[in-house]
Design a protein around this motif. Structure first.
Motif, PDB file in Angstrom:
ATOM      1  N   PHE A 109       0.539  -1.241  -0.367  1.00 27.51           N
ATOM      2  CA  PHE A 109      -0.079   0.193   0.204  1.00 27.51           C
ATOM      3  C   PHE A 109       0.871   1.203  -0.188  1.00 27.51           C
ATOM      4  CE2 PHE A 109      -2.693  -3.052   2.403  1.00 27.51           C
ATOM      5  CZ  PHE A 109      -3.936  -3.647   1.106  1.00 27.51           C
TER       6      PHE A 109
ATOM      7  N   THR B  49       0.029   4.132   5.125  1.00 26.80           N
ATOM      8  CA  THR B  49      -0.742   3.220   5.641  1.00 26.80           C
ATOM      9  C   THR B  49      -0.673   2.648   6.987  1.00 26.80           C
ATOM     10  OG1 THR B  49      -1.153   2.405   3.356  1.00 26.80           O
ATOM     11  CG2 THR B  49      -2.258   1.092   4.905  1.00 26.80           C
TER      12      THR B  49
ATOM     13  N   ARG C 287      -2.112   0.478   9.803  1.00 21.78           N
ATOM     14  CA  ARG C 287      -2.556  -0.827  10.227  1.00 21.78           C
ATOM     15  C   ARG C 287      -2.996  -0.907  11.668  1.00 21.78           C
ATOM     16  NH1 ARG C 287      -3.441  -5.839   7.037  1.00 21.78           N
ATOM     17  NH2 ARG C 287      -1.906  -5.153   5.587  1.00 21.78           N
TER      18      ARG C 287
ATOM     19  N   THR D  78      -6.489   2.426   7.480  1.00 21.68           N
ATOM     20  CA  THR D  78      -6.466   3.941   7.179  1.00 21.68           C
ATOM     21  C   THR D  78      -5.092   4.059   6.310  1.00 21.68           C
ATOM     22  OG1 THR D  78      -6.490   3.561   9.339  1.00 21.68           O
ATOM     23  CG2 THR D  78      -6.789   5.931   8.231  1.00 21.68           C
ATOM     24  N   PHE D  79      -6.278   4.549   4.954  1.00 23.83           N
ATOM     25  CA  PHE D  79      -4.676   4.740   3.318  1.00 23.83           C
ATOM     26  C   PHE D  79      -4.727   6.897   3.588  1.00 23.83           C
ATOM     27  CE2 PHE D  79      -7.190   1.336   2.761  1.00 23.83           C
ATOM     28  CZ  PHE D  79      -6.711   0.603   2.701  1.00 23.83           C
TER      29      PHE D  79
ATOM     30  N   ARG E 216      -4.789  10.886  -1.328  1.00 23.11           N
ATOM     31  CA  ARG E 216      -3.462  11.355  -2.327  1.00 23.11           C
ATOM     32  C   ARG E 216      -4.342  12.027  -3.366  1.00 23.11           C
ATOM     33  NH1 ARG E 216      -5.646   5.453  -5.757  1.00 23.11           N
ATOM     34  NH2 ARG E 216      -4.292   4.136  -4.130  1.00 23.11           N
TER      35      ARG E 216
ATOM     36  N   ASP F  64     -10.787   7.932  -3.584  1.00 20.93           N
ATOM     37  CA  ASP F  64      -9.744   6.611  -3.504  1.00 20.93           C
ATOM     38  C   ASP F  64     -10.461   6.270  -1.708  1.00 20.93           C
ATOM     39  OD1 ASP F  64      -8.298   8.080  -4.495  1.00 20.93           O
ATOM     40  OD2 ASP F  64      -7.975   9.547  -4.060  1.00 20.93           O
TER      41      ASP F  64
ATOM     42  N   ARG G 299      -9.840   5.415   1.318  1.00 18.85           N
ATOM     43  CA  ARG G 299      -9.415   6.575   3.323  1.00 18.85           C
ATOM     44  C   ARG G 299      -9.517   5.293   4.252  1.00 18.85           C
ATOM     45  NH1 ARG G 299      -7.876  11.872   2.437  1.00 18.85           N
ATOM     46  NH2 ARG G 299      -7.586  10.913   4.620  1.00 18.85           N
TER      47      ARG G 299
ATOM     48  N   GLU H 230     -11.095   1.070  -6.939  1.00 18.66           N
ATOM     49  CA  GLU H 230      -9.755   1.499  -5.986  1.00 18.66           C
ATOM     50  C   GLU H 230     -10.014  -0.693  -5.783  1.00 18.66           C
ATOM     51  OE1 GLU H 230      -8.201   3.733  -3.332  1.00 18.66           O
ATOM     52  OE2 GLU H 230      -7.249   2.445  -3.352  1.00 18.66           O
TER      53      GLU H 230
ATOM     54  N   VAL I  64      -8.977  -2.798  -2.473  1.00 23.84           N
ATOM     55  CA  VAL I  64      -8.061  -3.432  -0.905  1.00 23.84           C
ATOM     56  C   VAL I  64      -8.069  -4.878  -1.136  1.00 23.84           C
ATOM     57  CG1 VAL I  64      -7.936  -3.423   0.886  1.00 23.84           C
ATOM     58  CG2 VAL I  64      -8.363  -1.263  -0.125  1.00 23.84           C
TER      59      VAL I  64
END
Lengths: 281, 430
Positions: free
Chosen positions: B267, B271, B273, B279-280, B283, B292, B294, B398, B400
């Motif tokens: 990622f 990011t 975890r 959580t991202f 961008r 995106d 998030r 997107e 994940v």
């Protein structure tokens, strides 16, 4: 616990005893695989053809017919041959074709087996051995034709015919030497396979296949320096007259072939990992 | 950045005996320029034939390290997963281990028969029958004719092609050919299996069968190296993992730790975890595909963010997204698989927003999509979810790949595959 195998960057030549042992071991262990591959290739070869195994007979008949017609029409003149011309051409063509098969076979087989080589670590000798088996099988089929022709023309046989297979093996080994030498380079560069056909065509002219051995001039010298000449001549003489005209040349070429084959084999083993690395990275 | 947890975490339950594979400081260089690469090949052959290569540890022009000083050990019965993005050197490492290519530096020691599951159907000839191809293929993999005869019936049964065994392989469907290839490879019964992303063959049922077979082999003490892009399969099968990036060993050790690191690097940087939450970072609009993701997390019955997921309790799966413009028809898909254990193959739960006609109008800025579950039906355990944010049924914003979360239970769900919501009543009979 099975023996430990170690892969290092060092050259195998640094460990000659290990090298020779693995060569011997791989040769033995590849027999069964070679047999399988040969059976696979031969059965696949004729299965998708309408005429099937007849394809083994058609090309030599066509060649012999063509040359005989051409000679009868005086398109070209050849000297006296010790056996009737059609039988002479057919027999020589079969021998020559066997040599060509043995030389081009390994190159083609290794190229064809590329995906397999890139994924499985099996004794690479098996591919060459399988091809050798196929060459001998194909010669066997042609032999049926030759026997028929010899009977038809009542060609006298000498008792030395039982030695002819030994000489034939030397011829096949010479072809294999050429093939194994070129196979690794042939995988890297396509030039090898492309030029091989051309070279074989030219080589045929310098070999007494459709004409008897010339004795004079530059051409005569070229033909007698051609290593295939003494082998083909000796095989034919063993089978028919029993009087050998080129026995010295035969033994020199045979000796060099055996020695050269050993060196080439080592080279082949050394080269294959590098070849595999370059073709599929 | 090298993370070596091998010694701390597994030293007590480390299998006895010598390693079946030991890789010691292996490096390999490659060249991306074809002509030059072929020339280097000839050069290497000539040098080797002359007695040895000088400076094989130095790069020549236009070369790069495809692998650099990689070391690890594999013990009997151990399964190691090899992860890394494309071009990280995974396949190169496998090819060096199987002895196909020579390392440029370092050493590889192998004790035991090694079978590559890289080569499904190596040497298959489409004209020949399945029977003939089994013999050819298995003998390429190193079996004698006698051994093949003994296993022939098992192979045919495993591949489920009894009725087609005497037909040419070119009449097989691609699935049948793949099954036959897999069956041939798996019945060579090696001590070490190298598996390179081949488990994608066949339908889900056959895949499950392959996984079961691999599980059985592992119980018998076969060691594995498994290469897969999908970290879920690695988590399912392996106990240790190796993370390669651009030829270097980034991490080596307990599977969860290594996969965590791999996914964190996969990622974007930034990011975060934490347990049951991902959580991202934001961008820039030009890097975005429109919307995106998030954050991925859960909320409890009261709508409060929670990190404890309880079987049988109400729960909402929440997806925070940031949109750079207005979109209609936005939805997401959720595919959940269970991680670990023998029966952990295939999807446990698939929820598609499209099927439920759950399309939303998203305006620029942050929004939160919620999937409300009146009861969480999943039984306790660890799961991995693939989350796919999409527009209508075609466009994907997107993905994940693996959002891992674990579920615990307060109620009794022993001997249950899932939680069944229920009520009991007593009614008078007439």
């Amino acid at each position: 616990m099975p023996p430990e195998i170690v892969y290092t960057p060092d050259s195998l030549l640094r460990r000659p005893r290990f090298l020779l042992w693995t060569m011997w071991h791989d040769l033995l262990s590849s027999r069964e695989l070679a047999w399988r591959l040969m059976v696979r290739d031969i059965s696949a070869q004729y299965r998708q053809a309408l005429l099937g195994i007849a394809w083994a007979f058609i090309p030599p008949i066509a060649t012999a017919l063509g040359f005989t017609l051409a000679k009868d029409a005086n398109v070209f003149t050849v000297g006296e041959t010790d056996i009737p011309y059609p039988a002479y051409v057919m027999f020589n063509t079969a021998l020559w074709q066997t040599f060509v098969d043995a030389a081009t076979g390994p190159v083609q087989a290794i190229l064809l087996a590329k995906p397999m080589l890139a994924r499985v670590n099996f004794p690479r000798e098996a591919i060459v051995l399988a091809k050798l088996g196929e060459v001998i099988f194909n010669f066997g089929i042609k032999l049926v034709l030759i026997v028929g022709l010899f009977l038809y023309f009542r060609v006298p046989l000498s008792w030395t015919v039982i030695l002819a297979p030994v000489a034939l093996i030397h011829l096949i080994l010479l072809g294999t030497l050429v093939g194994v030498l070129l196979a690794p380079i042939g995988v890297l560069y396509q030039d090898v396979l492309k030029s091989l056909n051309m070279i074989m065509g030219f080589w045929l002219f310098l070999t007494p296949v459709i004409y008897p051995v010339p004795t004079e001039g530059l051409f005569g010298a070229l033909v007698s320096w051609n290593p295939v000449t003494p082998l083909i001549v000796t095989i034919r003489e063993l089978a028919t007259t029993g009087v050998l005209s080129r026995s010295v040349g035969f033994w020199v070429v045979s000796g060099c072939t055996l020695l050269g084959l050993m060196v080439t084999w080592i080279g082949f083993r050394i080269a294959m990992p590098y070849v595999v690395e370059r073709v599929t990275s | 950045m090298l993370l070596n947890t091998q010694h701390q975490s597994t030293s007590e339950d480390l299998p006895k005996g010598l390693p079946v594979i030991s890789v010691e400081g292996v490096s390999k260089k490659f060249c991306r320029d074809l002509k030059r690469s072929l020339f280097y090949g000839i050069q290497d052959i000539a040098a080797d034939f002359a007695g040895g290569r000088q400076h094989s540890d130095r790069l020549r022009p236009k070369e790069f390290w495809a692998l650099q000083s990689v070391s690890f050990q594999l013990y009997p019965g151990q399964a190691v997963g090899l992860v890394g993005s494309n071009g990280a050197g995974k396949s190169t490492l496998l090819r060096i281990i199987s002895g196909l290519i020579k390392p440029d530096t370092g050493k590889v020691r192998i004790r035991g028969r090694l079978a590559p599951l890289i080569a499904l159907g190596a040497g298959f000839n489409p004209i020949l029958t399945g029977r003939e191809n089994i013999f050819a293929n298995m003998s390429i993999l190193g079996l004698t004719t006698r051994q093949i005869r003994q296993r022939f019936q098992d192979v045919v049964e495993f591949a489920e092609i009894e009725e087609a065994i005497d037909s040419p392989v070119q009449t097989y469907s691609s699935g049948m050919a793949a099954r036959l290839g897999f069956a041939c490879a798996i019945y060579t019964e090696p001590e070490i299996l190298l598996i390179d992303e081949v488990l994608a063959v066949g339908d889900a049922r056959f895949k499950a069968k392959c996984y079961r077979r691999l599980y059985e082999l592992r119980q018998k003490g076969v060691a594995f190296i498994l290469v897969n892009h999908n970290s879920q399969s690695i988590l399912n099968i392996c106990d240790t993992a190796i993370y390669l990036s651009r030829g270097s060993l980034m991490a080596y050790g307990e599977v969860n730790t290594v996969i965590d690191q791999y996914e964190a690097d996969l990622f974007l940087t930034g990011t975060e975890r934490s347990e049951n939450r991902l959580t991202f970072p934001a961008r820039l609009p030009q890097e975005s595909t429109g919307i995106d993701i998030r954050a991925l997390f859960f909320r409890d019955a009261q709508g409060e963010p929670t990190q404890t997921l309880l079987t049988g309790e109400p729960l909402s799966f929440c997806l925070t997204c940031e949109s750079h413009s207005s979109y209609s028809g936005v939805t997401f898909d959720l595919r959940i698989v269970k991680v670990g254990g023998e029966d952990s193959v295939g999807n446990v739960l698939t929820i598609r927003g499209q099927t439920d006609q759950a399309f939303f109008q998203i305006s620029p800025g942050l929004s939160e999509l919620q999937l409300n579950l009146p009861y969480l039906g999943l039984s306790p355990g660890t799961y991995a979810a693939q989350v796919r944010l999409r527009k209508d049924s075609i466009y994907t914003f997107e993905i994940v790949e693996s959002f891992r979360f674990s579920v615990v239970a307060h109620c009794d769900v022993n001997k249950c595959q899932f939680y069944q919501p229920r009520t009991w009543t007593l009614v008078p009979a007439n």
